[in-house]
Enzyme design. Structure first.
Site, mmCIF file in Angstrom:
data_model
loop_
_atom_site.group_PDB
_atom_site.id
_atom_site.type_symbol
_atom_site.label_atom_id
_atom_site.label_comp_id
_atom_site.label_asym_id
_atom_site.label_seq_id
_atom_site.Cartn_x
_atom_site.Cartn_y
_atom_site.Cartn_z
ATOM 1 C CB CYS A 13 -0.963 0.010 1.185
ATOM 2 S SG CYS A 13 -0.195 -0.344 2.788
ATOM 3 N N GLY A 24 -2.408 0.201 8.431
ATOM 4 C CA GLY A 24 -1.583 -0.513 7.474
ATOM 5 C C GLY A 24 -0.769 -1.632 8.093
ATOM 6 C CD GLU A 36 5.655 -1.051 4.320
ATOM 7 O OE1 GLU A 36 4.634 -0.449 3.978
ATOM 8 O OE2 GLU A 36 5.647 -2.241 4.704
ATOM 9 C CG HIS A 45 0.104 4.568 3.970
ATOM 10 N ND1 HIS A 45 -0.369 4.399 5.261
ATOM 11 C CD2 HIS A 45 0.371 3.313 3.493
ATOM 12 C CE1 HIS A 45 -0.373 3.094 5.552
ATOM 13 N NE2 HIS A 45 0.070 2.432 4.493
#
Length: 300
Positions: free
Chosen positions: A97, A128, A151, A191
């Protein structure tokens, strides 16, 4: 004498052991979830198409990472995938995402100005992190967590793959270098990312705004049931985007850009702040939009 970062009376070594165990457990559970997803997706893909939000198949050579409207042409790779794996169906994953908003905003810049380098810092919502293990309320309240396991590697690899070209049955990654710092902040949904881009060509501010507007107006998914009226919006207000406001735009399917400026660090470059809804365009509803795009192309 070194001052402890923990309150008086706390056993610092014991706390550190607990934290280390927690981090290890988090990574183990993430791996377990991917393994479970891979097993499930494999079983279904033998017979039917699978649209997924998991990372289980994202990095396979014959599996594209799709964002509807950004790299629709990569969908043809599914024929190679079906042949390689002797499947009647296929697996098509969405990106992480955090990658979603970055890749969407980078697409018109990369195609038009030849973006070479990207420096990005994310401020990611707690939703998230999922539920297992998720983020402790005690950890994130009045706080920022400056590290999200794995990430940053995902964003680097996925951005290059999404912006790459399909050639001779495989994706040639885009010639772009991405450096990112991914953080978790006390925001519920959405985000936000601060982005610096070095371009190969001169990128004047008015031209960039026009490029983004033209790209958004002619996006391939226009008219599909889940597609937003505005795929991308550029705010003139320097206080936007903001999660509490921008996550409401077109039910979370619009990617917002603000603070768009020419940057002086690079000879040719721009900087901006983006907002993308991690649970809508970046996940469940984005998967629905992808399924709609596949139907339009006669793939399901």
């Amino acid at each position: 004498m070194k001052q402890s970062k923990f309150p008086p009376g706390w056993d610092e070594q014991r706390v550190q052991r607990v934290l280390s165990h927690y981090e290890s457990q988090a990574e183990d559970e993430a791996v377990a979830e991917d393994e479970a997803a891979r097993d499930i997706e494999t079983k279904f893909a033998k017979d039917v198409p699978v649209v997924s939000t998991s990372s289980a198949y994202r990095y396979e050579e014959d599996v594209p990472i799709l964002i509807p409207g950004i790299n629709d042409d990569h969908v043809e790779l599914i024929e190679t995938q079906k042949k390689n794996r002797n499947w009647k169906g296929y697996v098509l994953p969405l990106p992480n995402c955090t990658t979603t908003g970055l890749a969407i905003t980078m697409k018109p810049l990369y195609d038009t100005y030849g973006a070479k380098k990207v420096i990005m810092t994310s401020m990611q919502a707690i939703s998230g992190a999922g539920r297992s293990p998720g983020v402790s309320a005690l950890d994130v309240t009045d706080n920022l967590i400056p590290y999200i396991p794995k990430e940053e590697g995902k964003v680097r690899v996925e951005t290059a793959k999404i912006l790459g070209k399909l050639k001779d049955g495989k994706i040639v990654p885009a010639d772009i270098r991405v450096s990112c710092t991914c953080t978790r902040v006390p925001v519920i949904d959405g985000h936000t990312e601060s982005v610096f881009v070095e371009t190969s060509k001169v990128a004047k501010l008015d031209d960039v705004k026009h490029t983004i507007s033209e790209f958004s107006d002619h996006i391939s998914v226009t008219g599909l049931p889940s597609a937003p009226k505005d795929y991308l919006v550029v705010h003139e207000d320097p206080t936007r985007p903001q999660p509490r406001i921008d996550r409401q735009i077109n039910d979370g399917m619009t990617t917002s850009i603000g603070r768009l400026e020419e940057d002086t660090i690079f000879d040719n470059g721009i900087k901006y702040v983006l907002f993308s809804h991690n649970k809508k365009m970046g996940s469940a509803k984005g998967a629905v939009l992808l399924a709609e795009m596949l139907y339009k192309k006669g793939k399901i």
